[in-house]
Structures are given as C-alpha cells and as structure tokens.
Design a protein around this motif. Structure first.
Motif, short mmCIF file in Angstrom:
data_model
loop_
_atom_site.label_atom_id
_atom_site.label_comp_id
_atom_site.label_asym_id
_atom_site.label_seq_id
_atom_site.Cartn_x
_atom_site.Cartn_y
_atom_site.Cartn_z
N ILE A 1 0.81 -1.26 -0.02
CA ILE A 1 0.03 0.04 -0.04
C ILE A 1 0.65 1.27 -0.03
O ILE A 1 0.29 2.43 -0.13
N GLY A 2 2.18 1.13 0.24
CA GLY A 2 3.05 2.13 0.08
C GLY A 2 4.52 1.74 -0.49
O GLY A 2 4.43 0.24 -0.42
N ASP A 3 5.49 2.23 -0.57
CA ASP A 3 6.83 1.78 -0.89
C ASP A 3 7.22 0.82 0.28
O ASP A 3 7.64 1.21 1.24
N ARG A 4 7.41 -0.56 -0.09
CA ARG A 4 7.68 -1.35 0.82
C ARG A 4 6.84 -1.48 2.32
O ARG A 4 7.52 -1.78 3.42
N VAL A 5 5.55 -1.10 2.09
CA VAL A 5 4.56 -0.84 3.21
C VAL A 5 3.55 -1.70 2.88
O VAL A 5 2.89 -1.67 1.88
N PHE A 6 3.41 -2.92 3.65
CA PHE A 6 2.42 -3.86 3.55
C PHE A 6 1.36 -4.10 4.52
O PHE A 6 1.66 -3.83 5.72
N VAL A 7 0.10 -4.42 3.95
CA VAL A 7 -1.08 -4.95 4.95
C VAL A 7 -1.36 -6.61 4.24
O VAL A 7 -1.43 -6.84 3.22
N ARG A 8 -1.74 -7.21 5.39
CA ARG A 8 -2.31 -8.40 5.13
C ARG A 8 -3.59 -8.71 5.93
O ARG A 8 -3.33 -8.37 7.17
N ARG A 9 -4.56 -8.97 5.48
CA ARG A 9 -5.98 -9.28 6.28
C ARG A 9 -6.13 -10.68 6.37
O ARG A 9 -6.17 -11.42 5.70
N TYR A 10 -6.20 -10.93 7.84
CA TYR A 10 -6.37 -12.41 8.22
C TYR A 10 -7.77 -12.62 8.72
O TYR A 10 -8.41 -11.53 9.00
N GLU A 11 -8.37 -13.82 8.55
CA GLU A 11 -9.64 -14.13 8.49
C GLU A 11 -10.27 -14.06 9.82
O GLU A 11 -11.16 -13.65 10.17
N PHE A 12 -9.32 -14.35 11.04
CA PHE A 12 -9.69 -14.52 12.33
C PHE A 12 -9.97 -12.68 12.87
O PHE A 12 -8.80 -12.10 12.65
N TYR A 13 -11.02 -12.57 13.04
CA TYR A 13 -11.60 -11.20 13.61
C TYR A 13 -11.20 -10.11 12.41
O TYR A 13 -11.12 -8.99 12.50
N ASP A 14 -11.09 -10.86 11.03
CA ASP A 14 -10.87 -9.89 9.92
C ASP A 14 -10.00 -8.89 10.25
O ASP A 14 -10.06 -7.43 10.12
N GLN A 15 -8.50 -9.16 10.90
CA GLN A 15 -7.78 -8.37 11.08
C GLN A 15 -6.62 -7.88 10.25
O GLN A 15 -6.42 -8.78 9.46
N ASN A 16 -6.07 -6.84 10.41
CA ASN A 16 -5.22 -6.27 9.36
C ASN A 16 -3.74 -6.02 10.39
O ASN A 16 -3.64 -5.81 11.32
N ILE A 17 -2.75 -7.02 9.59
CA ILE A 17 -1.35 -6.68 10.06
C ILE A 17 -0.63 -6.15 9.23
O ILE A 17 -0.45 -6.48 7.92
N GLY A 18 0.24 -5.09 9.61
CA GLY A 18 1.23 -4.36 8.82
C GLY A 18 2.66 -4.77 8.74
O GLY A 18 3.13 -5.16 9.79
N VAL A 19 3.35 -4.52 7.85
CA VAL A 19 4.85 -4.92 7.66
C VAL A 19 5.55 -3.61 7.03
O VAL A 19 4.83 -3.37 5.92
N ILE A 20 6.42 -3.05 7.54
CA ILE A 20 7.24 -2.42 6.89
C ILE A 20 8.58 -2.67 6.76
O ILE A 20 9.25 -3.27 7.65
N LEU A 21 9.08 -2.61 5.56
CA LEU A 21 10.57 -3.38 5.43
C LEU A 21 11.43 -1.99 5.20
O LEU A 21 11.47 -1.21 4.48
N GLY A 22 12.75 -2.15 5.96
CA GLY A 22 13.82 -1.33 5.83
C GLY A 22 14.93 -2.02 5.27
O GLY A 22 14.92 -3.14 4.77
N ASP A 23 15.98 -1.69 5.16
CA ASP A 23 17.39 -2.13 4.85
C ASP A 23 17.80 -3.27 5.72
O ASP A 23 18.14 -3.06 6.79
N GLY A 24 17.48 -4.52 5.34
CA GLY A 24 17.95 -5.73 6.07
C GLY A 24 17.14 -6.15 7.31
O GLY A 24 17.61 -6.91 8.09
N GLU A 25 15.98 -5.25 7.67
CA GLU A 25 15.34 -5.53 8.80
C GLU A 25 13.74 -5.49 8.46
O GLU A 25 13.55 -4.66 7.42
N ALA A 26 12.98 -5.99 8.98
CA ALA A 26 11.37 -5.83 8.90
C ALA A 26 10.76 -5.38 10.23
O ALA A 26 11.23 -5.62 11.39
N LEU A 27 9.64 -4.76 10.08
CA LEU A 27 9.08 -4.26 11.08
C LEU A 27 7.78 -4.68 11.21
O LEU A 27 6.88 -4.87 9.98
N VAL A 28 6.82 -4.98 12.25
CA VAL A 28 5.28 -5.88 12.06
C VAL A 28 4.71 -5.12 13.07
O VAL A 28 5.02 -4.69 14.09
N ILE A 29 3.34 -4.63 12.65
CA ILE A 29 2.47 -3.88 13.35
C ILE A 29 1.50 -4.92 13.87
O ILE A 29 0.80 -5.51 13.02
N ASP A 30 1.33 -4.98 15.05
CA ASP A 30 0.36 -5.94 15.91
C ASP A 30 0.80 -7.38 15.65
O ASP A 30 1.22 -7.54 14.62
#
Ligand SMILES: [Zn+2]
Length: 284
Positions: free
Chosen positions: A10-39
C-alpha cells in the motif's frame, strides 16, 4: 480486497495482510535488512503464521514490533517476536499488565476455539514506550508513532511512514464493523478520530483500520462522523433531552443491532458522568 489477497503493498515497501480471524489487519514495513511488524495477533500460533507469511516478502529478521494498543487480539503474539524491540504507548504497558492475564477466562468463554492456546501466552508488553510522539528506525528507515488522545482505549497510537501516504489507525477505526467501545472513551474519541482523519491525504491517503479493508480519507471521515454522532446522542440523553431508547433508535451505526447499540451509549454516558477512570489511570 479480502483475506485471499495475501500481502498488499500500500506504499513503498509497506504491506498489509488481512487475516480471517477477526478480519484483522497486520502491517509490515521493510527497511534495509530488517522488517517491522504492526500488531501480533491473538495466539502464538497466529503470530507464527505472520512470520511464515512474511517469508514470502523477505528473509530479513523482524527487529521491531509496534503494538497499536494493548488488546489481546493485537498483542498476545508479542513474545513470539522476541528478541525484537516492541514499541507501544506507555499506557499500553499499564493496560496489558492490568488486563492481559485477567481477561484470559473471558476470552476462552467468548472464543472457545482459542481456549486451548491461552495458557502458554506470557503477557509481554512493549519495552520501548512514549507519551506523545516517537520515531522508530527499521533498517535506516524512519517510522513515526503518534498518540492523538483517548478513543478506542486510553492508549491507541497511529503509525505513519514518511515518504508514503499510509496511516495505520489501529482500532480507532474499523471498516465494515462498528468500532468496539468496551474500553473506549466515547466523548474523547470524537476529537481523536477527527485528528486522525486529518492525517489522511484526501486524494492519495491510505488508512489501515485494525479490522476490515484498508480505505481512503472518505472512510475515515465517515466513521469519524458516526463516532461524533454517537457522542452527541449520549450528550442529549445526559442533558435529559431524549431517552436512552430514543438514542438507540437513532444510532449512527445502522449495522448495529439495537441490543448492541446500547453499550456504546451507556459507556458514553458513564464518561459524561466522570465514571470512566480505570485503575492506575489519570483522571482528567
Ligand atoms: Zn482493540
């Protein structure tokens, strides 16, 4: 967009994935050599599913986690991501310590399919906290955290990524569902949501709610208007102008059955009476 879409960029190296349980969104932001997860989702198994799914995007380690707020479905997977640093509002720590373990029996009752997975969960609150704003680095990329005021809880934060038009809203917004008021501050939520909506660019902005499809500014404005309408109805009940039953009848979330519409209004009335001070929280 739906659960079958996998990761959506949804943005440069910014991702969202929608999981069926509770119709929940998990975010991911990729940097150089590392990843960040939201929730981190509701169980260790669900958290491990995030890690497995992440392997389709990167083999880099998750070094940073952000908890949008302390509710169990957003944080019970935290421990699976250690030794990552976990960020959240300072109130998130208080909330998780006060409610995390204590709510397990109710979760098991209300969500029986999770009952067998709750015992192993160690309540693992954020170890990096802030009060107003913070900047987090992931692989030389900056991510901005902001506390906009009380709303869905007393410690919801929003996350933006400079250079993109993405805003992660946590459960301050829900798309296709009524926001959950059980720990909410319905009167304060009005200004908090309005502030949030202003952060979403009217043309290009992408806002990711805690649950339901990501959307644009119009969605944020629409739900903000409903949150404001609910508070206004509660104020009229509080002032004696209309009855609670009148307010339920006029409910601003039409998808809410009448029996569910009562609780947010009752919660708002409690706030108007000054009765919503959780243990350890400030009164203001
Ligand atoms: Zn929540």
């Amino acid at each position: 967009m739906g659960v079958a879409d996998g990761w959506v960029e949804i943005g440069d190296r910014v991702f969202v994935r929608r999981y069926e349980f509770y119709d929940q969104n998990i975010g991911v932001i990729l940097g150089d050599g590392e990843a960040l997860v939201i929730d981190t989702r509701a169980t260790y198994g669900q958290a491990r599913e995030i890690l497995a799914d992440l392997r389709t995007l990167t083999t880099d380690p998750v070094t940073v986690v952000i908890d949008t707020h302390g509710h169990w479905d957003h944080t019970f997977g935290n421990a699976v991501f250690r030794p990552a640093t976990i960020w959240g509002h300072e109130g998130c720590v208080t909330f998780m310590e006060r409610t995390g373990e204590a709510r397990k029996p109710a979760i098991a009752t209300n969500t029986p399919e999770l009952a067998g997975f709750l015992d192993e969960i160690v309540i693992d609150p954020p170890d990096r906290t802030f009060a107003s704003t913070a900047t987090v680095e992931v692989g030389s990329r900056a991510v901005a955290l902001q506390y906009l005021g009380r709303g869905h809880t007393d410690h919801d934060i929003v996350i933006s990524v400079p250079g993109t038009d993405v805003l992660f809203a946590g459960d301050l917004l829900e798309n296709g569902a009524v926001p959950w008021y059980g720990d909410g501050y319905p009167i304060d939520w009005v200004t908090t949501a309005a502030e949030l909506a202003r952060l979403v660019d009217p043309e290009r902005g992408v806002v990711v709610p805690g649950h339901g499809d990501h959307a644009g500014r119009a969605f944020a404005d629409r739900q903000t208007a409903s949150i404001a309408a609910l508070a206004a109805l509660a104020a009229r009940v509080h002032a004696g102008e209309i009855t609670l039953e009148d307010a339920i009848e006029a409910r601003p979330f039409p998808e809410h059955p009448a029996e569910d519409a009562r609780r947010p209004l009752v919660r708002a009335l409690a706030q108007l009476r000054g009765e919503l001070t959780p243990p350890g929280a400030r009164r203001d």
